[in-house]
Design an enzyme around this catalytic site. Structure first.
Site, PDB file in Angstrom:
ATOM      1  N   ASP A 157      17.516  -5.193  17.510  1.00 14.02           N
ATOM      2  CA  ASP A 157      17.115  -5.332  18.905  1.00 14.02           C
ATOM      3  C   ASP A 157      16.579  -3.981  19.382  1.00 14.02           C
ATOM      4  O   ASP A 157      16.529  -3.010  18.609  1.00 14.02           O
ATOM      5  CB  ASP A 157      18.300  -5.784  19.772  1.00 14.02           C
ATOM      6  CG  ASP A 157      17.863  -6.611  20.980  1.00 14.02           C
ATOM      7  OD1 ASP A 157      16.801  -6.295  21.560  1.00 14.02           O
ATOM      8  OD2 ASP A 157      18.574  -7.566  21.340  1.00 14.02           O
ATOM      9  N   ASP A 180      11.366  -2.992  17.593  1.00 15.15           N
ATOM     10  CA  ASP A 180      10.495  -3.604  18.598  1.00 15.15           C
ATOM     11  C   ASP A 180       9.724  -4.667  17.839  1.00 15.15           C
ATOM     12  O   ASP A 180       8.920  -4.341  16.964  1.00 15.15           O
ATOM     13  CB  ASP A 180       9.555  -2.561  19.209  1.00 15.15           C
ATOM     14  CG  ASP A 180       8.577  -3.157  20.212  1.00 15.15           C
ATOM     15  OD1 ASP A 180       8.464  -4.400  20.294  1.00 15.15           O
ATOM     16  OD2 ASP A 180       7.907  -2.378  20.916  1.00 15.15           O
ATOM     17  N   HIS A 200      10.874 -18.492  23.878  1.00 14.30           N
ATOM     18  CA  HIS A 200      10.631 -18.996  25.245  1.00 14.30           C
ATOM     19  C   HIS A 200      10.393 -17.864  26.248  1.00 14.30           C
ATOM     20  O   HIS A 200       9.999 -18.127  27.392  1.00 14.30           O
ATOM     21  CB  HIS A 200      11.752 -19.938  25.703  1.00 14.30           C
ATOM     22  CG  HIS A 200      13.028 -19.261  26.130  1.00 14.30           C
ATOM     23  ND1 HIS A 200      14.040 -19.932  26.785  1.00 14.30           N
ATOM     24  CD2 HIS A 200      13.475 -17.972  26.007  1.00 14.30           C
ATOM     25  CE1 HIS A 200      15.039 -19.105  27.040  1.00 14.30           C
ATOM     26  NE2 HIS A 200      14.719 -17.917  26.578  1.00 14.30           N
TER      27      HIS A 200
END
Length: 294
Positions: A157, A180, A200
Protein backbone atom coordinates in the site's frame (compact mmCIF):
# COMPACT_ATOMS: atom_id res chain seq x y z
CA UNK A 1 -26.76 7.29 2.72
CA UNK A 2 -25.54 9.97 5.18
CA UNK A 3 -28.75 9.73 7.22
CA UNK A 4 -28.33 5.96 7.57
CA UNK A 5 -24.83 6.38 8.88
CA UNK A 6 -25.82 9.28 11.15
CA UNK A 7 -28.44 6.99 12.71
CA UNK A 8 -25.82 4.25 13.11
CA UNK A 9 -23.41 6.83 14.48
CA UNK A 10 -25.98 7.74 17.12
CA UNK A 11 -26.38 4.06 18.02
CA UNK A 12 -22.62 3.77 18.22
CA UNK A 13 -22.32 6.72 20.57
CA UNK A 14 -25.10 5.40 22.80
CA UNK A 15 -23.49 1.96 22.76
CA UNK A 16 -20.13 3.36 23.79
CA UNK A 17 -21.77 5.49 26.49
CA UNK A 18 -23.73 2.55 27.84
CA UNK A 19 -20.68 0.35 28.04
CA UNK A 20 -18.85 3.01 30.03
CA UNK A 21 -21.81 3.94 32.22
CA UNK A 22 -23.75 0.71 32.87
CA UNK A 23 -25.55 2.06 35.93
CA UNK A 24 -26.43 5.47 34.56
CA UNK A 25 -30.20 6.00 34.78
CA UNK A 26 -32.15 2.87 33.91
CA UNK A 27 -31.05 -0.03 31.81
CA UNK A 28 -31.39 -1.31 28.29
CA UNK A 29 -29.95 -4.04 26.12
CA UNK A 30 -28.35 -3.49 22.76
CA UNK A 31 -30.00 -5.08 19.75
CA UNK A 32 -27.82 -7.11 17.35
CA UNK A 33 -27.43 -3.95 15.23
CA UNK A 34 -26.28 -1.99 18.25
CA UNK A 35 -23.84 -4.72 19.23
CA UNK A 36 -21.95 -4.67 15.94
CA UNK A 37 -21.67 -0.90 16.29
CA UNK A 38 -19.53 -1.34 19.38
CA UNK A 39 -15.78 -1.50 18.89
CA UNK A 40 -15.47 -4.67 20.98
CA UNK A 41 -17.65 -6.81 18.71
CA UNK A 42 -15.70 -9.36 16.59
CA UNK A 43 -17.45 -8.13 13.43
CA UNK A 44 -17.53 -4.50 14.54
CA UNK A 45 -18.58 -1.91 11.96
CA UNK A 46 -17.88 0.98 14.34
CA UNK A 47 -14.92 2.28 12.35
CA UNK A 48 -16.89 2.12 9.10
CA UNK A 49 -19.71 4.14 10.66
CA UNK A 50 -17.24 6.72 11.96
CA UNK A 51 -15.84 7.13 8.45
CA UNK A 52 -19.16 7.38 6.63
CA UNK A 53 -20.49 9.84 9.22
CA UNK A 54 -17.26 11.87 9.23
CA UNK A 55 -17.20 15.56 8.40
CA UNK A 56 -15.50 14.90 5.07
CA UNK A 57 -18.05 12.36 3.88
CA UNK A 58 -21.10 14.26 5.08
CA UNK A 59 -19.86 17.49 3.44
CA UNK A 60 -19.25 15.65 0.18
CA UNK A 61 -22.75 14.16 0.19
CA UNK A 62 -24.28 17.56 0.82
CA UNK A 63 -22.94 18.47 -2.63
CA UNK A 64 -25.06 15.83 -4.35
CA UNK A 65 -27.05 18.50 -6.31
CA UNK A 66 -23.75 19.74 -7.76
CA UNK A 67 -22.76 16.22 -8.78
CA UNK A 68 -26.12 15.61 -10.47
CA UNK A 69 -25.47 18.66 -12.66
CA UNK A 70 -21.77 18.14 -13.43
CA UNK A 71 -21.34 14.38 -13.11
CA UNK A 72 -18.00 15.03 -11.40
CA UNK A 73 -16.67 14.47 -7.88
CA UNK A 74 -17.32 17.32 -5.46
CA UNK A 75 -14.27 17.20 -3.19
CA UNK A 76 -13.02 20.65 -4.20
CA UNK A 77 -16.21 22.52 -3.34
CA UNK A 78 -17.06 20.26 -0.38
CA UNK A 79 -13.78 19.90 1.51
CA UNK A 80 -11.34 22.21 -0.32
CA UNK A 81 -9.16 19.51 -1.92
CA UNK A 82 -8.84 18.52 -5.56
CA UNK A 83 -9.13 14.86 -4.67
CA UNK A 84 -10.10 12.62 -1.77
CA UNK A 85 -6.61 11.14 -1.46
CA UNK A 86 -5.17 14.67 -1.31
CA UNK A 87 -7.51 15.34 1.61
CA UNK A 88 -6.37 12.16 3.35
CA UNK A 89 -2.71 13.10 2.99
CA UNK A 90 -3.41 16.60 4.29
CA UNK A 91 -5.33 15.27 7.28
CA UNK A 92 -3.53 12.31 8.91
CA UNK A 93 -6.34 11.93 11.45
CA UNK A 94 -8.87 11.30 8.68
CA UNK A 95 -6.43 8.96 6.93
CA UNK A 96 -6.31 6.91 10.13
CA UNK A 97 -10.12 6.86 10.32
CA UNK A 98 -10.16 5.70 6.70
CA UNK A 99 -7.67 2.91 7.34
CA UNK A 100 -9.60 1.65 10.37
CA UNK A 101 -12.81 1.74 8.33
CA UNK A 102 -11.27 -0.33 5.55
CA UNK A 103 -10.30 -2.87 8.20
CA UNK A 104 -13.87 -2.86 9.52
CA UNK A 105 -15.27 -3.54 6.06
CA UNK A 106 -12.62 -6.23 5.59
CA UNK A 107 -13.44 -7.94 8.89
CA UNK A 108 -16.95 -8.74 7.71
CA UNK A 109 -15.86 -9.83 4.25
CA UNK A 110 -12.84 -11.71 5.55
CA UNK A 111 -15.08 -13.78 7.82
CA UNK A 112 -16.83 -15.00 4.69
CA UNK A 113 -13.57 -15.80 2.89
CA UNK A 114 -11.79 -17.62 5.68
CA UNK A 115 -14.65 -20.09 6.22
CA UNK A 116 -14.75 -22.63 3.43
CA UNK A 117 -18.47 -23.31 3.80
CA UNK A 118 -19.20 -19.60 3.15
CA UNK A 119 -16.87 -19.39 0.14
CA UNK A 120 -16.43 -22.98 -1.02
CA UNK A 121 -15.15 -22.23 -4.53
CA UNK A 122 -12.15 -20.13 -3.47
CA UNK A 123 -8.82 -21.95 -3.51
CA UNK A 124 -5.64 -19.92 -3.01
CA UNK A 125 -3.45 -22.87 -2.07
CA UNK A 126 -1.92 -23.07 -5.56
CA UNK A 127 -0.32 -19.61 -5.26
CA UNK A 128 3.06 -19.52 -3.48
CA UNK A 129 3.05 -15.70 -3.17
CA UNK A 130 -0.02 -13.46 -2.88
CA UNK A 131 0.11 -9.66 -2.88
CA UNK A 132 -2.71 -7.71 -1.25
CA UNK A 133 -2.59 -4.46 -3.24
CA UNK A 134 -4.04 -1.49 -1.39
CA UNK A 135 -4.91 -3.76 1.53
CA UNK A 136 -4.50 -1.11 4.28
CA UNK A 137 -3.86 -2.96 7.57
CA UNK A 138 -4.04 -6.38 5.93
CA UNK A 139 -7.28 -7.66 7.47
CA UNK A 140 -8.22 -9.56 4.32
CA UNK A 141 -4.84 -11.26 3.94
CA UNK A 142 -4.68 -12.10 7.65
CA UNK A 143 -8.06 -13.82 7.45
CA UNK A 144 -7.13 -15.73 4.31
CA UNK A 145 -3.94 -16.82 6.05
CA UNK A 146 -6.06 -18.72 8.59
CA UNK A 147 -7.46 -20.82 5.75
CA UNK A 148 -4.40 -20.86 3.50
CA UNK A 149 -1.38 -20.64 5.81
CA UNK A 150 1.28 -22.06 3.48
CA UNK A 151 1.51 -18.91 1.40
CA UNK A 152 3.82 -15.89 1.50
CA UNK A 153 1.64 -12.76 1.77
CA UNK A 154 2.77 -9.26 0.79
CA UNK A 155 0.86 -6.28 2.17
CA UNK A 156 1.38 -3.50 -0.38
CA UNK A 157 0.00 0.00 0.00
CA UNK A 158 1.03 3.64 0.11
CA UNK A 159 3.80 4.60 2.51
CA UNK A 160 1.44 6.08 5.12
CA UNK A 161 -0.70 2.94 5.63
CA UNK A 162 2.39 0.73 5.62
CA UNK A 163 4.05 2.89 8.26
CA UNK A 164 1.00 2.53 10.50
CA UNK A 165 1.14 -1.28 10.55
CA UNK A 166 2.46 -2.81 13.74
CA UNK A 167 4.94 -5.24 12.24
CA UNK A 168 5.02 -7.26 15.46
CA UNK A 169 1.40 -8.33 14.89
CA UNK A 170 2.07 -9.85 11.47
CA UNK A 171 2.46 -13.61 10.99
CA UNK A 172 5.95 -14.79 10.06
CA UNK A 173 4.92 -15.45 6.44
CA UNK A 174 3.92 -11.78 5.94
CA UNK A 175 5.99 -8.93 4.53
CA UNK A 176 5.14 -5.32 3.69
CA UNK A 177 6.04 -3.01 0.84
CA UNK A 178 5.29 0.65 0.22
CA UNK A 179 3.97 0.98 -3.33
CA UNK A 180 2.03 3.16 -5.73
CA UNK A 181 0.05 0.91 -8.05
CA UNK A 182 0.28 3.61 -10.73
CA UNK A 183 4.07 3.14 -10.72
CA UNK A 184 4.82 -0.23 -12.26
CA UNK A 185 8.32 -0.48 -10.81
CA UNK A 186 6.94 -0.42 -7.26
CA UNK A 187 4.59 -3.40 -7.61
CA UNK A 188 6.11 -6.58 -6.10
CA UNK A 189 6.27 -9.85 -8.00
CA UNK A 190 3.57 -12.30 -6.93
CA UNK A 191 1.63 -15.26 -8.26
CA UNK A 192 -1.73 -13.69 -7.40
CA UNK A 193 -2.95 -10.21 -6.55
CA UNK A 194 -5.90 -9.22 -4.38
CA UNK A 195 -7.74 -6.03 -5.36
CA UNK A 196 -10.42 -5.59 -2.72
CA UNK A 197 -12.51 -2.44 -3.13
CA UNK A 198 -9.79 -0.90 -5.32
CA UNK A 199 -11.28 -0.98 -8.81
CA UNK A 200 -14.45 0.82 -7.70
CA UNK A 201 -12.33 3.80 -6.57
CA UNK A 202 -11.36 4.67 -10.14
CA UNK A 203 -12.74 5.40 -13.59
CA UNK A 204 -11.80 3.09 -16.46
CA UNK A 205 -8.54 4.80 -17.55
CA UNK A 206 -7.08 4.51 -14.04
CA UNK A 207 -8.30 0.92 -13.65
CA UNK A 208 -6.67 0.03 -16.97
CA UNK A 209 -3.45 1.59 -15.69
CA UNK A 210 -3.54 -0.46 -12.47
CA UNK A 211 -4.33 -3.74 -14.22
CA UNK A 212 -1.74 -3.05 -16.93
CA UNK A 213 0.93 -2.55 -14.27
CA UNK A 214 0.03 -5.88 -12.68
CA UNK A 215 0.16 -7.50 -16.11
CA UNK A 216 3.58 -5.97 -16.79
CA UNK A 217 4.90 -7.18 -13.42
CA UNK A 218 3.72 -10.74 -13.90
CA UNK A 219 1.59 -11.56 -16.96
CA UNK A 220 1.02 -15.08 -15.65
CA UNK A 221 -0.47 -13.89 -12.34
CA UNK A 222 -4.11 -14.36 -11.35
CA UNK A 223 -5.97 -11.26 -10.16
CA UNK A 224 -8.86 -11.41 -7.71
CA UNK A 225 -11.18 -8.40 -8.11
CA UNK A 226 -13.40 -8.09 -5.03
CA UNK A 227 -16.28 -5.62 -5.21
CA UNK A 228 -19.96 -5.19 -4.42
CA UNK A 229 -21.96 -6.42 -7.33
CA UNK A 230 -22.24 -6.98 -10.11
CA UNK A 231 -24.53 -3.99 -10.22
CA UNK A 232 -27.95 -5.15 -11.50
CA UNK A 233 -30.23 -3.33 -13.91
CA UNK A 234 -32.93 -0.74 -13.15
CA UNK A 235 -35.42 -1.30 -10.32
CA UNK A 236 -33.37 -4.08 -8.73
CA UNK A 237 -32.13 -3.09 -5.26
CA UNK A 238 -28.49 -3.80 -4.42
CA UNK A 239 -25.88 -2.28 -2.11
CA UNK A 240 -23.66 -1.65 -5.13
CA UNK A 241 -26.05 1.06 -6.34
CA UNK A 242 -25.64 3.34 -3.32
CA UNK A 243 -21.90 2.74 -3.39
CA UNK A 244 -21.91 3.61 -7.10
CA UNK A 245 -23.11 7.09 -6.11
CA UNK A 246 -20.72 7.21 -3.17
CA UNK A 247 -17.70 6.41 -5.34
CA UNK A 248 -18.76 8.84 -8.07
CA UNK A 249 -19.34 11.85 -5.84
CA UNK A 250 -16.17 11.20 -3.84
CA UNK A 251 -13.65 9.80 -6.31
CA UNK A 252 -15.06 9.78 -9.86
CA UNK A 253 -15.10 6.03 -9.41
CA UNK A 254 -18.06 3.69 -9.70
CA UNK A 255 -19.43 0.20 -9.29
CA UNK A 256 -20.01 -1.73 -12.50
CA UNK A 257 -22.37 -4.12 -14.22
CA UNK A 258 -20.93 -7.44 -15.36
CA UNK A 259 -20.83 -6.18 -18.95
CA UNK A 260 -18.85 -3.15 -17.80
CA UNK A 261 -16.40 -5.35 -15.91
CA UNK A 262 -15.99 -7.64 -18.92
CA UNK A 263 -15.30 -4.66 -21.18
CA UNK A 264 -12.78 -3.23 -18.72
CA UNK A 265 -10.89 -6.51 -18.36
CA UNK A 266 -10.88 -7.08 -22.13
CA UNK A 267 -9.11 -3.75 -22.71
CA UNK A 268 -6.14 -5.06 -20.71
CA UNK A 269 -6.24 -8.55 -22.17
CA UNK A 270 -7.85 -10.21 -19.17
CA UNK A 271 -10.95 -12.36 -18.95
CA UNK A 272 -13.02 -13.73 -16.09
CA UNK A 273 -12.00 -17.34 -15.49
CA UNK A 274 -14.19 -17.89 -12.42
CA UNK A 275 -16.51 -16.00 -10.06
CA UNK A 276 -16.95 -16.65 -6.36
CA UNK A 277 -20.10 -15.83 -4.40
CA UNK A 278 -20.03 -15.35 -0.64
CA UNK A 279 -22.59 -17.01 1.61
CA UNK A 280 -24.36 -18.54 -1.37
CA UNK A 281 -24.75 -15.12 -3.00
CA UNK A 282 -26.39 -13.60 0.08
CA UNK A 283 -23.45 -11.27 0.73
CA UNK A 284 -23.22 -8.20 -1.57
CA UNK A 285 -19.54 -8.66 -2.39
CA UNK A 286 -18.46 -11.10 -5.06
CA UNK A 287 -15.05 -12.07 -6.36
CA UNK A 288 -13.97 -12.20 -9.99
CA UNK A 289 -10.90 -14.30 -10.71
CA UNK A 290 -9.28 -12.95 -13.86
CA UNK A 291 -6.37 -14.17 -15.98
CA UNK A 292 -4.89 -13.25 -19.34
CA UNK A 293 -6.84 -14.43 -22.35
CA UNK A 294 -5.34 -17.48 -23.95
Amino acid sequence: MPMLFFVCYGILQVSMFASKNPSNGGSFKLSPVGEVCTKSHPQSVASAVLLEASAYHSQIWLKMPEYLVTGLKTTKSAIGHDGYWDACKANPEHMLVFQHAMTAYSNDEATMMKMDFLSPTIDLSIFPVICDLGGAEGACAKALNERFPNIAYILADLQEPIDSIDQSTLPSNFSTKAIDFFQVDTIPMADAYLLKHIIHDWDDPECIHILSNIKATNPKATVFVMEFGPMPGPNVPHLSKIFDLHMAITLNGHERTQDEYNSLFEKVGYEVSQTHALAGGNHPMYIQQITLKE
